[in-house]
Design a protein around this motif. Structure first.
Motif, mmCIF file in Angstrom:
data_model
loop_
_atom_site.group_PDB
_atom_site.id
_atom_site.type_symbol
_atom_site.label_atom_id
_atom_site.label_comp_id
_atom_site.label_asym_id
_atom_site.label_seq_id
_atom_site.Cartn_x
_atom_site.Cartn_y
_atom_site.Cartn_z
ATOM 1 N N VAL A 63 0.855 -1.187 0.000
ATOM 2 C CA VAL A 63 0.000 0.000 0.000
ATOM 3 C C VAL A 63 0.885 1.229 0.000
ATOM 4 N N LEU A 65 0.759 4.997 1.522
ATOM 5 C CA LEU A 65 0.025 5.854 2.446
ATOM 6 C C LEU A 65 0.580 7.258 2.318
ATOM 7 N N VAL A 80 -4.954 6.362 2.677
ATOM 8 C CA VAL A 80 -4.481 5.252 1.849
ATOM 9 C C VAL A 80 -4.599 5.719 0.405
ATOM 10 N N LYS A 83 -4.749 1.366 -3.175
ATOM 11 C CA LYS A 83 -5.495 0.353 -2.416
ATOM 12 C C LYS A 83 -4.829 -1.018 -2.476
ATOM 13 N N PHE A 109 -2.930 2.636 9.921
ATOM 14 C CA PHE A 109 -3.078 1.563 8.939
ATOM 15 C C PHE A 109 -3.575 0.262 9.573
#
Ligand code: IMP
Ligand code: MG
Length: 172
Positions: A63, A65, A80, A83, A109
């Motif tokens: 991911v 972030l 986020v 995805k 997260f």
């Protein structure tokens, strides 16, 4: 190596720590087909080395972030921005992070993941700076505790620079 950098952890020592973490994960997750989720971009080298040492079937995802807000310190307001592609529900998830500083990014997260109902979530971090922690996030698998200095190398950047360095260094 750039002259304003000093080596903090040599790549041979990183390699030994990766072996140790992989052995612990292998023992704990044998037969559980864990899903390792790396937080980009900082975890990419650590993840690549780690998974090749875990001697049991597993899957990987990543991911991206973003911490929005200004300055070098994370604001705690995290988003986020790319995805997950693998379903997390009922999976044994291990979050793989380069560095836990305040802990706010990882805390956000992990909460985000828990809403997706995984079977379990644990955290594996290459480094942590305990002096700056603002959360109680438990690190289940930890490589190194580092002093309160800005570190780079082995995937970790300063303004997108120095990710390629094999050792973990600090900026003087
Ligand atoms: P936290 O939310 O404060 O724990 O911040 C975690 C993120 O901040 C890490 O994933 C890094 O991207 C970044 N970060 C924190 N400390 C350092 C550092 O010393 N060098 C490079 N990046 C850092
Ligand atoms: Mg990071």
């Amino acid at each position: 190596m750039p002259s304003d950098l000093k080596i903090l952890i040599k790549h041979q020592d990183i390699s030994k720590a990766v072996d140790r973490l992989a052995a612990e994960i292998c023992k704990d997750y044998h037969g559980k087909n864990p899903l390792l989720i790396g937080i980009l971009k900082g975890s990419f080298i650590f993840m690549a080395d780690l998974v090749r040492k875990i001697n049991t079937p597993l899957q990987v995802d990543f991911v991206r972030l973003s911490s929005y807000g200004s300055g070098t310190e994370s604001s705690g307001k995290i988003k986020v921005i790319s995805k997950l592609t693998e379903p997390v529900k009922d999976r044994h998830v291990i979050v793989v992070e380069d560095i836990i500083d305040t802990g706010l990014t990882t805390q956000y997260f992990v909460e985000y993941l828990k809403r997706k109902k995984p079977a379990s979530v644990r955290l594996c971090a290459l480094t942590e700076k305990p002096s700056r922690r603002k959360t109680k996030t438990k690190i289940d698998y930890l490589g190194f505790t580092v002093p309160d200095k800005f570190i780079v190398g082995y995937g970790i950047d300063w303004d997108e620079k120095y990710r390629y360095l094999p050792d973990i260094c600090y900026i003087e």
